[in-house]
Design a protein around this motif. Structure first.
Motif, PDB file in Angstrom:
ATOM      1  N   SER A  77     -15.774   6.413  -6.761  1.00  0.00           N
ATOM      2  CA  SER A  77     -15.314   7.320  -7.796  1.00  0.00           C
ATOM      3  C   SER A  77     -13.853   7.735  -7.623  1.00  0.00           C
ATOM      4  N   LEU A  78     -13.261   7.457  -6.458  1.00  0.00           N
ATOM      5  CA  LEU A  78     -11.881   7.864  -6.204  1.00  0.00           C
ATOM      6  C   LEU A  78     -10.917   7.003  -7.015  1.00  0.00           C
ATOM      7  N   PRO A  79      -9.854   7.584  -7.542  1.00  0.00           N
ATOM      8  CA  PRO A  79      -8.886   6.816  -8.356  1.00  0.00           C
ATOM      9  C   PRO A  79      -8.223   5.696  -7.562  1.00  0.00           C
ATOM     10  N   LYS A  80      -8.138   4.525  -8.162  1.00  0.00           N
ATOM     11  CA  LYS A  80      -7.515   3.369  -7.520  1.00  0.00           C
ATOM     12  C   LYS A  80      -6.017   3.560  -7.354  1.00  0.00           C
ATOM     13  N   GLU A  81      -5.425   4.412  -8.196  1.00  0.00           N
ATOM     14  CA  GLU A  81      -3.974   4.626  -8.152  1.00  0.00           C
ATOM     15  C   GLU A  81      -3.514   5.217  -6.815  1.00  0.00           C
ATOM     16  N   LEU A  82      -4.402   5.955  -6.148  1.00  0.00           N
ATOM     17  CA  LEU A  82      -4.037   6.546  -4.861  1.00  0.00           C
ATOM     18  C   LEU A  82      -3.698   5.471  -3.836  1.00  0.00           C
ATOM     19  N   GLU A  83      -4.520   4.441  -3.790  1.00  0.00           N
ATOM     20  CA  GLU A  83      -4.266   3.352  -2.844  1.00  0.00           C
ATOM     21  C   GLU A  83      -3.034   2.552  -3.243  1.00  0.00           C
ATOM     22  N   GLU A  84      -2.871   2.293  -4.542  1.00  0.00           N
ATOM     23  CA  GLU A  84      -1.726   1.508  -5.003  1.00  0.00           C
ATOM     24  C   GLU A  84      -0.417   2.202  -4.669  1.00  0.00           C
ATOM     25  N   SER A  85      -0.398   3.537  -4.828  1.00  0.00           N
ATOM     26  CA  SER A  85       0.822   4.288  -4.501  1.00  0.00           C
ATOM     27  C   SER A  85       1.108   4.230  -3.005  1.00  0.00           C
ATOM     28  N   ALA A  86       0.063   4.313  -2.194  1.00  0.00           N
ATOM     29  CA  ALA A  86       0.239   4.263  -0.735  1.00  0.00           C
ATOM     30  C   ALA A  86       0.742   2.893  -0.298  1.00  0.00           C
ATOM     31  N   PHE A  87       0.218   1.831  -0.890  1.00  0.00           N
ATOM     32  CA  PHE A  87       0.679   0.487  -0.556  1.00  0.00           C
ATOM     33  C   PHE A  87       2.140   0.289  -0.951  1.00  0.00           C
ATOM     34  N   MET A  88       2.526   0.850  -2.082  1.00  0.00           N
ATOM     35  CA  MET A  88       3.915   0.743  -2.527  1.00  0.00           C
ATOM     36  C   MET A  88       4.859   1.482  -1.580  1.00  0.00           C
ATOM     37  N   ASP A  89       4.348   2.539  -0.929  1.00  0.00           N
ATOM     38  CA  ASP A  89       5.153   3.293   0.038  1.00  0.00           C
ATOM     39  C   ASP A  89       5.163   2.650   1.414  1.00  0.00           C
ATOM     40  N   GLY A  90       4.493   1.518   1.549  1.00  0.00           N
ATOM     41  CA  GLY A  90       4.526   0.781   2.806  1.00  0.00           C
ATOM     42  C   GLY A  90       3.387   1.073   3.756  1.00  0.00           C
ATOM     43  N   SER A  91       2.347   1.752   3.287  1.00  0.00           N
ATOM     44  CA  SER A  91       1.228   2.077   4.166  1.00  0.00           C
ATOM     45  C   SER A  91       0.361   0.841   4.409  1.00  0.00           C
ATOM     46  N   SER A  92      -0.226   0.748   5.585  1.00  0.00           N
ATOM     47  CA  SER A  92      -1.124  -0.350   5.901  1.00  0.00           C
ATOM     48  C   SER A  92      -2.518  -0.070   5.331  1.00  0.00           C
ATOM     49  N   LEU A  93      -3.366  -1.091   5.386  1.00  0.00           N
ATOM     50  CA  LEU A  93      -4.733  -0.939   4.881  1.00  0.00           C
ATOM     51  C   LEU A  93      -5.488   0.125   5.683  1.00  0.00           C
ATOM     52  N   PHE A  94      -5.334   0.083   7.003  1.00  0.00           N
ATOM     53  CA  PHE A  94      -6.008   1.069   7.842  1.00  0.00           C
ATOM     54  C   PHE A  94      -5.419   2.465   7.619  1.00  0.00           C
TER      55      PHE A  94
END
Length: 278
Positions: free
Chosen positions: A163-180
């Motif tokens: 149920s969590l918004p997918k945009e949260l992960e996309e924004s984190a990946f764009m900021d250079g965050s790893s999967l973990f």
């Protein structure tokens, strides 16, 4: 404006009160039996004790080995809970938030396991544990219960994470965050109500687990509280020290009662949110 109560509401209220009493009465009965002497117990099981024998609890702690069993249980339940809950969260995240080939097939196989009785895996598990020299070991039990995943917990936590918004992960990946990093810094904090709910259910299951420790542990010094209370009950046919046994039962129920009192809101909230959002 007051809400009108129907006869059906009253009937349900009475049934719930009766049901609650059937749950509370055995606990209250065991409590005051544990404060008697054995003579008072055999004379009249319904009569209240003349003098409260709190010494029965210290006797149960030492004579029945409750203290040592509690330490074993803390080690077994604590490690299994931490490792198992973390693995459940990772598995739920991978199966609900990540796209990879074979994901649907894995889910299908996991769902298929719902129709397989767990008792069927008992012999293969024992043979594997024996060959790996993990029998009669609390650490072996920790490994077995930590790696043994539950479909119910995956579905509960997976529905919550979905149920969590997918945009949260996309924004984190764009900021250079790893999967973990995304998992630990974004998904886990937002999924905490569901994770706590799973952890509480896991705690109750691990603390009340009897069959696994009974099968794999042969050294009485390594018994968990469930096996220890079973052995104490078996001793009563020779010792007949029932009031001490009742005191041990009351001690054994304390962790579960404390867990319920402190985390009942998390249980209800997490289960409801997981059901609605999933």
């Amino acid at each position: 404006m007051k809400e009108k109560r129907s006869i059906l509401d009253l009937v349900w209220w009475v049934l719930l009160v009766v049901w609650s009493l059937t749950i509370l009465f055995p606990i209250i009965w065991i409590l005051y039996e544990s404060l008697k002497t054995n003579r008072e117990f055999f004379q009249d099981v319904w009569k209240l004790p003349e003098v409260w024998k709190w010494a029965n609890y210290s006797k149960a702690w030492t004579k029945l080995g409750i203290g040592e069993a509690m330490l074993n249980t803390v080690y077994y339940v604590g490690l299994s809970l931490l490792i198992g809950t973390f693995l459940t969260a990772i598995n739920a995240y991978a199966l609900t938030r990540l796209e990879f080939r074979g994901r649907k097939l894995i889910w299908a196989v996991i769902m298929l396991s719902l129709f397989l009785p767990g008792i069927n895996a008992l012999i293969p598990q024992y043979v594997l544990m024996r060959d790996l020299h993990l029998t009669n070991s609390l650490t072996g039990l920790v490994i077995l219960d930590s790696l043994g995943e539950s479909v119910f917990f995956l579905m509960l936590l997976g529905g919550f994470m979905q149920s969590l918004p997918k945009e949260l992960e996309e924004s984190a990946f764009m900021d250079g965050s790893s999967l973990f990093g995304v998992f630990t810094r974004i998904i886990m904090p937002l999924s905490m109500p569901g994770i706590v709910t799973v952890a509480i259910f896991k705690f109750i299951g691990l603390y009340n687990n009897f069959l696994g420790p009974f099968i794999y542990l042969s050294d009485p010094k390594k018994y968990t509280i469930g096996v220890n209370m079973y052995q104490a009950n078996q001793m009563m046919q020779y010792a007949s020290d029932w009031v001490t046994l009742f005191a041990g039962v009351m001690i054994a129920t304390v962790p579960s009662i404390i867990m319920f009192l402190f985390f009942q809101r998390w249980i209800m909230e997490g289960a409801t949110l997981g059901a609605v959002k999933g």
